[in-house]
Design a protein around this motif. Structure first.
Motif, short mmCIF file in Angstrom:
data_model
loop_
_atom_site.label_atom_id
_atom_site.label_comp_id
_atom_site.label_asym_id
_atom_site.label_seq_id
_atom_site.Cartn_x
_atom_site.Cartn_y
_atom_site.Cartn_z
N ILE A 154 0.84 -1.21 0.00
CA ILE A 154 0.00 0.00 0.00
C ILE A 154 0.86 1.25 0.00
O ILE A 154 0.64 2.19 -0.77
N ALA A 155 1.86 1.28 0.89
CA ALA A 155 2.73 2.45 0.99
C ALA A 155 3.46 2.70 -0.33
O ALA A 155 3.58 3.85 -0.79
N GLY A 156 3.94 1.63 -0.95
CA GLY A 156 4.63 1.77 -2.23
C GLY A 156 3.72 2.29 -3.32
O GLY A 156 4.11 3.16 -4.11
N GLU A 157 2.48 1.80 -3.33
CA GLU A 157 1.53 2.24 -4.35
C GLU A 157 1.21 3.73 -4.20
O GLU A 157 1.11 4.46 -5.18
N ILE A 158 1.05 4.17 -2.94
CA ILE A 158 0.77 5.59 -2.70
C ILE A 158 1.96 6.45 -3.11
O ILE A 158 1.81 7.49 -3.77
N THR A 168 6.96 9.50 5.95
CA THR A 168 6.60 9.21 7.34
C THR A 168 5.09 9.27 7.54
O THR A 168 4.49 8.40 8.19
N SER A 169 4.45 10.28 6.95
CA SER A 169 3.00 10.42 7.09
C SER A 169 2.26 9.29 6.36
O SER A 169 1.25 8.78 6.84
N ILE A 170 2.78 8.91 5.20
CA ILE A 170 2.17 7.80 4.45
C ILE A 170 2.24 6.52 5.28
O ILE A 170 1.27 5.76 5.37
N ARG A 171 3.39 6.31 5.91
CA ARG A 171 3.55 5.12 6.74
C ARG A 171 2.53 5.12 7.88
O ARG A 171 1.90 4.09 8.17
N LYS A 172 2.33 6.27 8.49
CA LYS A 172 1.36 6.36 9.59
C LYS A 172 -0.06 6.09 9.11
O LYS A 172 -0.85 5.42 9.79
N ILE A 173 -0.41 6.61 7.93
CA ILE A 173 -1.74 6.39 7.38
C ILE A 173 -1.97 4.91 7.10
O ILE A 173 -3.02 4.35 7.44
N VAL A 174 -0.97 4.28 6.50
CA VAL A 174 -1.09 2.86 6.14
C VAL A 174 -1.24 2.00 7.40
O VAL A 174 -2.12 1.13 7.47
N ILE A 196 4.43 5.96 -5.27
CA ILE A 196 4.77 6.10 -6.69
C ILE A 196 3.58 6.56 -7.54
O ILE A 196 3.73 6.78 -8.75
N SER A 197 2.43 6.73 -6.92
CA SER A 197 1.24 7.14 -7.67
C SER A 197 1.39 8.55 -8.22
O SER A 197 1.97 9.44 -7.58
N GLU A 198 0.84 8.77 -9.40
CA GLU A 198 0.82 10.12 -9.97
C GLU A 198 -0.16 11.01 -9.20
O GLU A 198 -0.06 12.23 -9.26
N ASN A 199 -1.12 10.39 -8.52
CA ASN A 199 -2.07 11.12 -7.69
C ASN A 199 -2.17 10.43 -6.35
O ASN A 199 -3.10 9.65 -6.11
N PRO A 200 -1.23 10.70 -5.43
CA PRO A 200 -1.20 10.01 -4.14
C PRO A 200 -2.50 10.17 -3.35
O PRO A 200 -2.93 9.24 -2.67
N GLY A 201 -3.14 11.35 -3.45
CA GLY A 201 -4.37 11.57 -2.71
C GLY A 201 -5.47 10.61 -3.12
O GLY A 201 -6.18 10.05 -2.27
N GLU A 202 -5.61 10.39 -4.41
CA GLU A 202 -6.62 9.45 -4.91
C GLU A 202 -6.31 8.03 -4.45
O GLU A 202 -7.21 7.25 -4.14
N THR A 203 -5.02 7.70 -4.42
CA THR A 203 -4.63 6.36 -4.00
C THR A 203 -4.88 6.16 -2.51
O THR A 203 -5.29 5.08 -2.08
N ILE A 204 -4.63 7.20 -1.72
CA ILE A 204 -4.96 7.12 -0.29
C ILE A 204 -6.45 6.87 -0.12
O ILE A 204 -6.88 6.03 0.68
N ARG A 205 -7.27 7.61 -0.88
CA ARG A 205 -8.72 7.44 -0.78
C ARG A 205 -9.14 6.03 -1.19
O ARG A 205 -9.99 5.40 -0.56
N LYS A 206 -8.50 5.52 -2.26
CA LYS A 206 -8.83 4.17 -2.72
C LYS A 206 -8.64 3.14 -1.62
O LYS A 206 -9.52 2.31 -1.36
#
Length: 224
Positions: A7-11, A60-66, A13-23
């Motif tokens: 999940i963290a990797g997908e967010i 760091t924030s992405i890791r916390k969200i995941v 490298i995503s061109e739109n990290p916000g959309e991937t977080i929502r997904k």
């Protein structure tokens, strides 16, 4: 690869990290409010990330969200984690659980208000259960994915939703060397005589129930 790394990797490298977080938040069925409470931040921060109004969060924030999504799921019983860790396509596997003790099949049938449609005896025990979308699941599983339906043990009940006549699941079970302890059709349209005959040939009780999937999951979880 561990699910949190995926999940963290997908967010990242995503061109739109916000959309991937929502997904992924929606995949885990976590609201913005619940996620923000777990992280100790305002819901507007999550909303701003997902909409792109706020700069993409750092590593760091992405890791916390995941980790928050995963921990919230664990507290709820870990359904999403079980889906992904099973290796079965996530949209086909509705629930899966294993027991560290024998559970009477007769007790299971009472819990789910089931009806034995076959003449096969119910005097047997299970060590787990799997609930599968009958259309998305067994009919399109590869050989290796079919094996994963059995979790830790083939001594289990396999539930199928979206059953029209019941032939196809029993045919698939018949041709595969692994056999479940019992098969349950959830709200079948009807059960064809061939499905019943195949169940009897394989000595597998064929059960039907009118309970909802979510209620079956809750009932089976009480047996752990």
């Amino acid at each position: 690869m561990e699910l949190h790394e995926k999940i963290a990797g997908e967010i990242t490298i995503s061109e739109n990290p916000g959309e991937t977080i929502r997904k992924w938040r929606e995949e885990f069925n976590v609201s913005q409010l619940d996620l923000s409470k777990y992280l100790g931040i305002s819901p507007s921060v999550i909303s701003d990330y997902e909409s792109g109004r706020r700069k993409s969060p750092g590593v760091t924030s992405i890791r916390k969200i995941v980790y928050a999504l995963i921990e919230i799921d664990r507290h709820r019983g870990g359904l999403i984690l079980r889906r992904y860790n099973s290796g079965v396509p996530s949209d086909a596997l509705l629930d899966l659980g294993d027991y560290n003790h024998d559970v009477s099949l007769e007790r299971v049938i009472r819990l789910i208000k089931g009806t034995n449609c076959s003449v096969v005896g119910l005097n047997r025990y299970i060590r787990g259960y799997t609930i599968v979308d009958g259309i998305k699941g067994i009919l399109s599983f590869s050989y290796s994915e079919y094996n994963k339906l059995y979790g830790w043990s083939s001594q289990r009940v396999i539930f199928f939703t979206e059953v029209k006549m019941g032939r196809s699941p029993m045919i698939a079970i018949r041709v595969h060397p692994l056999k479940p302890a019992a098969v349950v059709y959830i709200k079948p349209d009807r059960i064809d005589e061939l499905a019943i005959k195949l169940a009897e040939i394989e000595d597998i009780p064929l059960i039907s129930t009118e309970m909802e999937v979510k209620d079956i999951s809750k009932a089976m979880a009480t047996l752990r």
